[in-house]
Design a protein around this motif. Structure first.
Motif, mmCIF file in Angstrom:
data_model
loop_
_atom_site.group_PDB
_atom_site.id
_atom_site.type_symbol
_atom_site.label_atom_id
_atom_site.label_comp_id
_atom_site.label_asym_id
_atom_site.label_seq_id
_atom_site.Cartn_x
_atom_site.Cartn_y
_atom_site.Cartn_z
ATOM 1 N N LEU A 1 76.811 -26.489 -26.562
ATOM 2 C CA LEU A 1 77.584 -28.413 -26.505
ATOM 3 C C LEU A 1 78.968 -28.155 -26.187
ATOM 4 C CD1 LEU A 1 77.318 -31.207 -27.113
ATOM 5 C CD2 LEU A 1 77.962 -30.750 -29.914
ATOM 6 N N VAL A 2 79.698 -27.085 -27.112
ATOM 7 C CA VAL A 2 81.240 -27.523 -26.801
ATOM 8 C C VAL A 2 81.600 -26.758 -25.068
ATOM 9 C CG1 VAL A 2 82.867 -25.749 -27.736
ATOM 10 C CG2 VAL A 2 81.597 -26.996 -29.153
ATOM 11 N N ALA A 3 80.774 -25.890 -25.045
ATOM 12 C CA ALA A 3 81.303 -26.205 -23.536
ATOM 13 C C ALA A 3 81.223 -27.259 -22.460
ATOM 14 C CB ALA A 3 80.396 -24.239 -23.106
ATOM 15 N N SER A 4 80.077 -27.598 -22.470
ATOM 16 C CA SER A 4 79.296 -28.892 -22.064
ATOM 17 C C SER A 4 80.448 -29.786 -21.812
ATOM 18 C CB SER A 4 77.987 -29.361 -21.923
ATOM 19 O OG SER A 4 77.171 -28.605 -21.837
ATOM 20 N N THR A 5 81.180 -29.798 -22.960
ATOM 21 C CA THR A 5 81.750 -31.237 -23.589
ATOM 22 C C THR A 5 83.444 -30.697 -23.028
ATOM 23 O OG1 THR A 5 82.552 -30.253 -25.798
ATOM 24 C CG2 THR A 5 80.870 -32.104 -25.011
ATOM 25 N N HIS A 6 83.736 -29.115 -23.107
ATOM 26 C CA HIS A 6 84.942 -28.672 -23.000
ATOM 27 C C HIS A 6 84.933 -28.910 -20.973
ATOM 28 C CE1 HIS A 6 89.006 -26.304 -22.505
ATOM 29 N NE2 HIS A 6 88.497 -25.748 -21.406
ATOM 30 N N GLU A 7 83.679 -28.115 -20.457
ATOM 31 C CA GLU A 7 83.537 -28.540 -19.200
ATOM 32 C C GLU A 7 84.084 -30.269 -18.045
ATOM 33 O OE1 GLU A 7 83.762 -27.682 -15.177
ATOM 34 O OE2 GLU A 7 83.863 -26.237 -17.015
ATOM 35 N N VAL A 8 83.440 -31.081 -19.381
ATOM 36 C CA VAL A 8 83.133 -32.901 -18.808
ATOM 37 C C VAL A 8 85.025 -32.977 -18.413
ATOM 38 C CG1 VAL A 8 83.022 -34.960 -19.524
ATOM 39 C CG2 VAL A 8 81.349 -32.870 -19.184
ATOM 40 N N ASN A 9 85.575 -33.006 -20.547
ATOM 41 C CA ASN A 9 87.162 -32.858 -20.353
ATOM 42 C C ASN A 9 88.027 -32.247 -19.321
ATOM 43 O OD1 ASN A 9 86.693 -34.647 -22.819
ATOM 44 N ND2 ASN A 9 86.924 -32.829 -23.825
ATOM 45 N N GLN B 1 87.123 -31.775 -16.132
ATOM 46 C CA GLN B 1 87.058 -32.420 -14.580
ATOM 47 C C GLN B 1 87.264 -33.399 -14.931
ATOM 48 O OE1 GLN B 1 82.760 -32.499 -14.577
ATOM 49 N NE2 GLN B 1 81.899 -30.429 -14.140
ATOM 50 N N GLN B 2 87.593 -34.655 -16.042
ATOM 51 C CA GLN B 2 88.432 -35.456 -15.900
ATOM 52 C C GLN B 2 89.969 -35.557 -16.365
ATOM 53 O OE1 GLN B 2 87.130 -37.477 -20.051
ATOM 54 N NE2 GLN B 2 85.180 -38.066 -19.360
ATOM 55 N N LEU B 3 90.511 -34.657 -16.234
ATOM 56 C CA LEU B 3 91.733 -34.404 -15.549
ATOM 57 C C LEU B 3 92.318 -33.797 -14.354
ATOM 58 C CD1 LEU B 3 92.552 -32.256 -19.301
ATOM 59 C CD2 LEU B 3 92.745 -34.285 -18.642
ATOM 60 N N MET B 4 91.306 -33.508 -13.769
ATOM 61 C CA MET B 4 91.364 -33.285 -12.399
ATOM 62 C C MET B 4 91.967 -35.021 -11.793
ATOM 63 S SD MET B 4 91.084 -30.381 -11.518
ATOM 64 C CE MET B 4 89.990 -28.855 -12.449
ATOM 65 N N PRO B 5 93.225 -34.504 -10.571
ATOM 66 C CA PRO B 5 93.344 -35.689 -9.906
ATOM 67 C C PRO B 5 92.436 -36.553 -8.937
ATOM 68 C CG PRO B 5 94.708 -33.963 -9.512
ATOM 69 C CD PRO B 5 93.806 -33.501 -10.363
ATOM 70 N N ASN B 6 91.475 -35.839 -8.775
ATOM 71 C CA ASN B 6 91.275 -36.576 -8.087
ATOM 72 C C ASN B 6 89.952 -37.619 -8.790
ATOM 73 O OD1 ASN B 6 89.310 -34.445 -8.610
ATOM 74 N ND2 ASN B 6 88.432 -34.042 -6.009
ATOM 75 N N HIS B 7 89.816 -37.935 -10.278
ATOM 76 C CA HIS B 7 88.382 -37.635 -11.138
ATOM 77 C C HIS B 7 88.589 -39.478 -11.049
ATOM 78 C CE1 HIS B 7 86.045 -38.936 -14.336
ATOM 79 N NE2 HIS B 7 86.581 -39.374 -14.983
ATOM 80 N N GLN B 8 87.615 -40.206 -10.724
ATOM 81 C CA GLN B 8 87.159 -41.629 -10.718
ATOM 82 C C GLN B 8 86.082 -41.840 -11.568
ATOM 83 O OE1 GLN B 8 87.878 -43.771 -7.635
ATOM 84 N NE2 GLN B 8 88.904 -41.915 -6.716
ATOM 85 N N GLY B 9 87.003 -43.300 -12.451
ATOM 86 C CA GLY B 9 86.598 -43.771 -13.111
ATOM 87 C C GLY B 9 86.470 -43.764 -15.011
ATOM 88 N N ASP B 10 86.236 -43.969 -15.530
ATOM 89 C CA ASP B 10 86.559 -43.808 -17.408
ATOM 90 C C ASP B 10 86.957 -42.561 -17.352
ATOM 91 O OD1 ASP B 10 86.161 -46.627 -16.707
ATOM 92 O OD2 ASP B 10 83.878 -46.681 -17.873
ATOM 93 N N ILE B 11 87.449 -42.134 -18.858
ATOM 94 C CA ILE B 11 87.836 -41.307 -18.493
ATOM 95 C C ILE B 11 87.171 -41.243 -20.705
ATOM 96 C CG2 ILE B 11 89.491 -39.439 -19.988
ATOM 97 C CD1 ILE B 11 91.271 -40.333 -17.509
ATOM 98 N N TYR B 12 86.264 -39.775 -20.769
ATOM 99 C CA TYR B 12 85.879 -40.702 -22.654
ATOM 100 C C TYR B 12 86.850 -38.760 -22.934
ATOM 101 C CZ TYR B 12 82.335 -42.765 -20.072
ATOM 102 O OH TYR B 12 81.439 -44.193 -19.538
ATOM 103 N N ASN B 13 86.848 -39.003 -23.593
ATOM 104 C CA ASN B 13 87.262 -38.058 -25.155
ATOM 105 C C ASN B 13 86.344 -37.750 -25.448
ATOM 106 O OD1 ASN B 13 88.574 -36.831 -26.916
ATOM 107 N ND2 ASN B 13 89.823 -38.139 -27.427
#
Length: 96
Positions: free
Chosen positions: A34-42, A44-56
């Protein structure tokens, strides 16, 4: 106490200890996944090409801290060690 009784008790301790360890390790791996998955999502959301909402996904360390309870791990290891000692005692009794 007879050798056969000691062997039976050792087998029971080994089975119970192994089951406890399997239960705890499964829980720990689930939390780490769970922690590794949430870390990966976080990340990916910091990447400059990310589109859409950002979830913390905060508070993931709380899950890790909860999973770090060591009581069952210590109990499982203790039962397996006691099982090994009992098997050794039974072996010595047979060969004595």
């Amino acid at each position: 106490m007879s050798v056969e009784s000691i062997k039976i008790i050792a087998a029971i301790f080994s089975i119970v200890g192994s089951a406890i360890l399997a239960f705890r390790v499964t829980g720990i791996l689930s939390v780490l996944s769970l922690v590794a998955s949430t870390h990966e999502v976080n990340i990916q959301q910091l990447m400059p090409n990310h589109q859409g909402d950002i979830y913390n996904f905060g508070n993931s360390t709380a899950h890790v801290e909860k999973a770090q309870k060591k009581g069952l791990l210590i109990t499982g290891f203790a039962l397996i060690i006691i099982s090994g000692v009992l098997q050794l005692v039974a072996l010595v009794m047979v060969n004595a």
